[in-house]
Write a protein that holds these residues in place. Structure first.
Motif, short mmCIF file in Angstrom:
data_model
loop_
_atom_site.label_atom_id
_atom_site.label_comp_id
_atom_site.label_asym_id
_atom_site.label_seq_id
_atom_site.Cartn_x
_atom_site.Cartn_y
_atom_site.Cartn_z
N ASP A 8 0.83 -1.21 0.00
CA ASP A 8 0.00 0.00 0.00
C ASP A 8 0.86 1.26 0.00
O ASP A 8 0.56 2.22 -0.71
CB ASP A 8 -0.95 0.02 1.20
N GLN A 9 1.92 1.26 0.80
CA GLN A 9 2.82 2.42 0.85
C GLN A 9 3.53 2.61 -0.49
O GLN A 9 3.69 3.75 -0.95
CB GLN A 9 3.84 2.26 1.97
N ILE A 10 3.93 1.53 -1.11
CA ILE A 10 4.57 1.62 -2.43
C ILE A 10 3.61 2.23 -3.43
O ILE A 10 4.00 3.09 -4.22
CB ILE A 10 5.07 0.22 -2.88
N GLN A 11 2.36 1.80 -3.41
CA GLN A 11 1.36 2.35 -4.33
C GLN A 11 1.15 3.85 -4.09
O GLN A 11 1.02 4.62 -5.05
CB GLN A 11 0.02 1.61 -4.17
N ILE A 12 1.13 4.26 -2.83
CA ILE A 12 0.96 5.68 -2.51
C ILE A 12 2.14 6.49 -3.02
O ILE A 12 1.97 7.55 -3.65
CB ILE A 12 0.76 5.88 -0.99
N ILE A 13 3.34 6.00 -2.79
CA ILE A 13 4.54 6.71 -3.26
C ILE A 13 4.53 6.80 -4.78
O ILE A 13 4.83 7.85 -5.36
CB ILE A 13 5.82 6.03 -2.74
N ALA A 14 4.18 5.70 -5.45
CA ALA A 14 4.12 5.70 -6.92
C ALA A 14 3.09 6.71 -7.42
O ALA A 14 3.33 7.43 -8.39
CB ALA A 14 3.78 4.30 -7.44
N ARG A 15 1.98 6.80 -6.74
CA ARG A 15 0.93 7.75 -7.15
C ARG A 15 1.40 9.19 -6.95
O ARG A 15 1.20 10.04 -7.84
CB ARG A 15 -0.35 7.50 -6.36
N VAL A 16 2.00 9.48 -5.82
CA VAL A 16 2.53 10.83 -5.57
C VAL A 16 3.56 11.19 -6.63
O VAL A 16 3.54 12.29 -7.20
CB VAL A 16 3.12 10.94 -4.15
N MET A 17 4.45 10.26 -6.91
CA MET A 17 5.48 10.49 -7.93
C MET A 17 4.84 10.76 -9.29
O MET A 17 5.20 11.70 -9.99
CB MET A 17 6.39 9.26 -8.01
N HIS A 18 3.86 9.95 -9.65
CA HIS A 18 3.17 10.11 -10.93
C HIS A 18 2.51 11.49 -11.03
O HIS A 18 2.64 12.18 -12.04
CB HIS A 18 2.12 9.00 -11.08
N GLU A 19 1.83 11.88 -9.98
CA GLU A 19 1.14 13.17 -10.00
C GLU A 19 2.12 14.34 -10.02
O GLU A 19 1.87 15.36 -10.66
CB GLU A 19 0.17 13.28 -8.82
N ALA A 20 3.27 14.18 -9.38
CA ALA A 20 4.30 15.22 -9.44
C ALA A 20 4.85 15.35 -10.86
O ALA A 20 5.10 16.46 -11.34
CB ALA A 20 5.42 14.91 -8.45
N ILE A 21 5.03 14.23 -11.52
CA ILE A 21 5.49 14.25 -12.91
C ILE A 21 4.47 14.98 -13.79
O ILE A 21 4.83 15.79 -14.63
CB ILE A 21 5.76 12.82 -13.42
#
Length: 122
Positions: A8-21
Motif C-alpha cells: 500500500d505504501q509503495i502504491q501511494i509513493i508511486a501515485r505521488v510520484m506520478h502526480e508530481a510528474i
C-alpha cells in the motif's frame, strides 16, 4: 529504513510520484500524463518499478534510475520512437541518460527526490 515498506505504501509513493510528474510536465508546457486514476496499467507499473528500484538501491544515481526505467521498457518490448505511444510501445526518452534533454534529467532528479523523501522514515 526501519520497517519494510508495505505494498500500500509503495502504491501511494508511486501515485505521488506520478502526480508530481504530471505537474512538472504541465509546468513545462508539455501534455501531462493522464491522472493516476486514468493512467494505463503500463504507466502505473513503471511508476511502481521506479519506486521499488530506488527502495532497493537507495544510493543509486539519477542516471541509474533512468537506466533501470529504460532497461525495463526495452525488456517489455518498447523501442525508441519520436512519439510516446503505449499501443505501439514507442517512447522518445529511450536514450542514454546523457542524451536526455535537461528538463527530463530534472524530472528524473525530482522522481528520485520524491521517492527518497517518502521512504526516509518508513
Amino acid at each position: 529504513m526501519a520497517n519494510p515498506i508495505s505494498e500500500d505504501q509503495i502504491q501511494i509513493i508511486a501515485r505521488v510520484m506520478h502526480e508530481a510528474i504530471r505537474a512538472f510536465q504541465a509546468a513545462h508546457g508539455e501534455l501531462p500524463a493522464p491522472h493516476w486514476n486514468q493512467a494505463p496499467k503500463w504507466m502505473k507499473k513503471a511508476s511502481v518499478e521506479g519506486v521499488l528500484f530506488k527502495i532497493n538501491n537507495p544510493n543509486a544515481s539519477v542516471s541509474a534510475q533512468h537506466d533501470q526505467w529504460m532497461e525495463t521498457k526495452l525488456k517489455d518490448g518498447w523501442v525508441f520512437g519520436h512519439e510516446k505511444d503505449g499501443k505501439k510501445k514507442t517512447h522518445p526518452l529511450l536514450v542514454p541518460y546523457e542524451k536526455l534533454p535537461f528538463p527530463e534529467r530534472q524530472k528524473d532528479a525530482l522522481v528520485a527526490a520524491i521517492i527518497t523523501s517518502l521512504t526516509q522514515e518508513l
